[in-house]
Motif scaffolding. Structure first.
Motif, short mmCIF file in Angstrom:
data_model
loop_
_atom_site.label_atom_id
_atom_site.label_comp_id
_atom_site.label_asym_id
_atom_site.label_seq_id
_atom_site.Cartn_x
_atom_site.Cartn_y
_atom_site.Cartn_z
N UNK A 1 0.79 -1.15 -0.16
CA UNK A 1 0.16 -0.16 0.13
C UNK A 1 0.88 1.30 -0.14
N UNK A 2 1.86 1.39 0.73
CA UNK A 2 2.86 2.42 0.89
C UNK A 2 3.37 2.70 -0.65
N UNK A 3 3.87 1.73 -1.20
CA UNK A 3 4.61 1.55 -2.50
C UNK A 3 3.66 2.02 -3.69
N UNK A 4 2.44 1.67 -3.34
CA UNK A 4 1.29 2.17 -4.42
C UNK A 4 1.15 3.62 -4.16
N UNK A 5 1.03 3.86 -2.92
CA UNK A 5 0.60 5.37 -2.84
C UNK A 5 1.83 6.38 -3.22
N UNK A 6 3.27 5.81 -2.89
CA UNK A 6 4.29 6.37 -3.39
C UNK A 6 4.23 6.71 -4.70
N UNK A 7 3.92 5.61 -5.61
CA UNK A 7 4.12 5.63 -6.91
C UNK A 7 2.98 6.48 -7.70
N UNK A 8 1.86 6.52 -6.92
CA UNK A 8 0.54 7.54 -7.57
C UNK A 8 1.10 8.92 -7.31
N UNK A 9 1.94 9.17 -6.08
CA UNK A 9 2.29 10.54 -5.93
C UNK A 9 3.35 11.14 -6.68
N UNK A 10 4.08 9.92 -7.18
CA UNK A 10 5.21 10.23 -8.29
C UNK A 10 4.48 10.81 -9.46
N UNK A 11 3.77 9.93 -9.71
CA UNK A 11 3.09 10.20 -11.20
C UNK A 11 2.24 11.36 -11.13
N UNK A 12 1.42 11.67 -10.19
CA UNK A 12 0.72 13.20 -9.77
C UNK A 12 1.89 14.15 -10.20
N UNK A 13 2.85 14.24 -9.39
CA UNK A 13 3.87 15.27 -9.03
C UNK A 13 4.48 15.33 -10.72
N UNK A 14 4.69 14.27 -11.25
CA UNK A 14 5.35 14.20 -12.84
C UNK A 14 4.38 14.79 -13.78
N UNK A 15 2.90 14.46 -13.51
CA UNK A 15 2.07 15.01 -14.55
C UNK A 15 1.88 16.64 -14.30
N UNK A 16 1.89 17.07 -12.95
CA UNK A 16 1.79 18.52 -12.92
C UNK A 16 3.10 19.36 -13.18
#
Length: 186
Positions: free
Chosen positions: A9-24
């Protein structure tokens, strides 16, 4: 088992956060624009040939009429600010009285939200000149159509050229000049 699940769950949350930051970050900085140039080559009005008028009397010499075409009102060489920028800026008055800004041989970095501004601020070389153009009066002539080439922009009738001292390739998104030219009156 519980520990493995919380790691996932932690790694999934981190991956989603990285993708969101990258998109922004991609939407704001538009780094792909650095990979290509937008070239615009527009015809610049030039003075036409000087017409000779016939002499009034056989012994009189022919007289030369005034040249037709645009008159250069101001000009200056572009200097680099945030990004390497070269070329010249010229203000021309056309035969019909309209005025245009011509960017000749422009070469700068392609960036997000670039505009062409006429300003009352002086051109200062180096990093001290990056941020001065929005400190005073300025008029946007519109978005920069290409980061390479020759292009012209109509100057609105209400702009008093006596109050204009420079032109800037201005990045509105980051409030910084990519390059600018002093406009020395001819």
């Amino acid at each position: 088992m519980e520990r493995t699940r919380s790691r996932r769950i932690w790694w999934l949350g981190a991956a989603i956060a990285v993708l969101l930051v990258g998109a922004v970050a991609g939407a704001v900085f538009q780094p792909w624009r650095l990979l290509y140039d937008e070239t615009v080559i527009e015809a610049v009005p030039t003075a036409g040939p000087v017409a000779e008028s016939a002499p009034a009397a056989p012994s009189a010499s022919p007289t030369l009429a005034a040249p037709t075409g645009p008159v250069e009102l101001a000009a200056g060489a572009l200097v680099s600010h945030e990004h390497p920028t070269t070329g010249t800026a010229r203000v021309l008055q056309l035969e019909d009285g309209a005025r245009v800004l011509v960017l000749d041989g422009l070469d700068t970095v392609n960036g997000p939200d670039l505009h062409v501004w006429l300003t009352d601020q002086p051109v200062i070389e180096g990093t001290d000149g990056w941020f001065v153009f929005d400190d005073g009066a300025w008029t946007s002539l519109g978005p920069l159509r290409g980061n390479v080439g020759t292009q012209q922009y109509a100057i609105p009738d209400g702009v008093d050229l006596a109050q204009v001292t420079s032109v800037s390739i201005w990045c509105e998104r980051f409030a910084v000049s990519f390059g600018a030219a002093p406009l020395d009156l001819a």
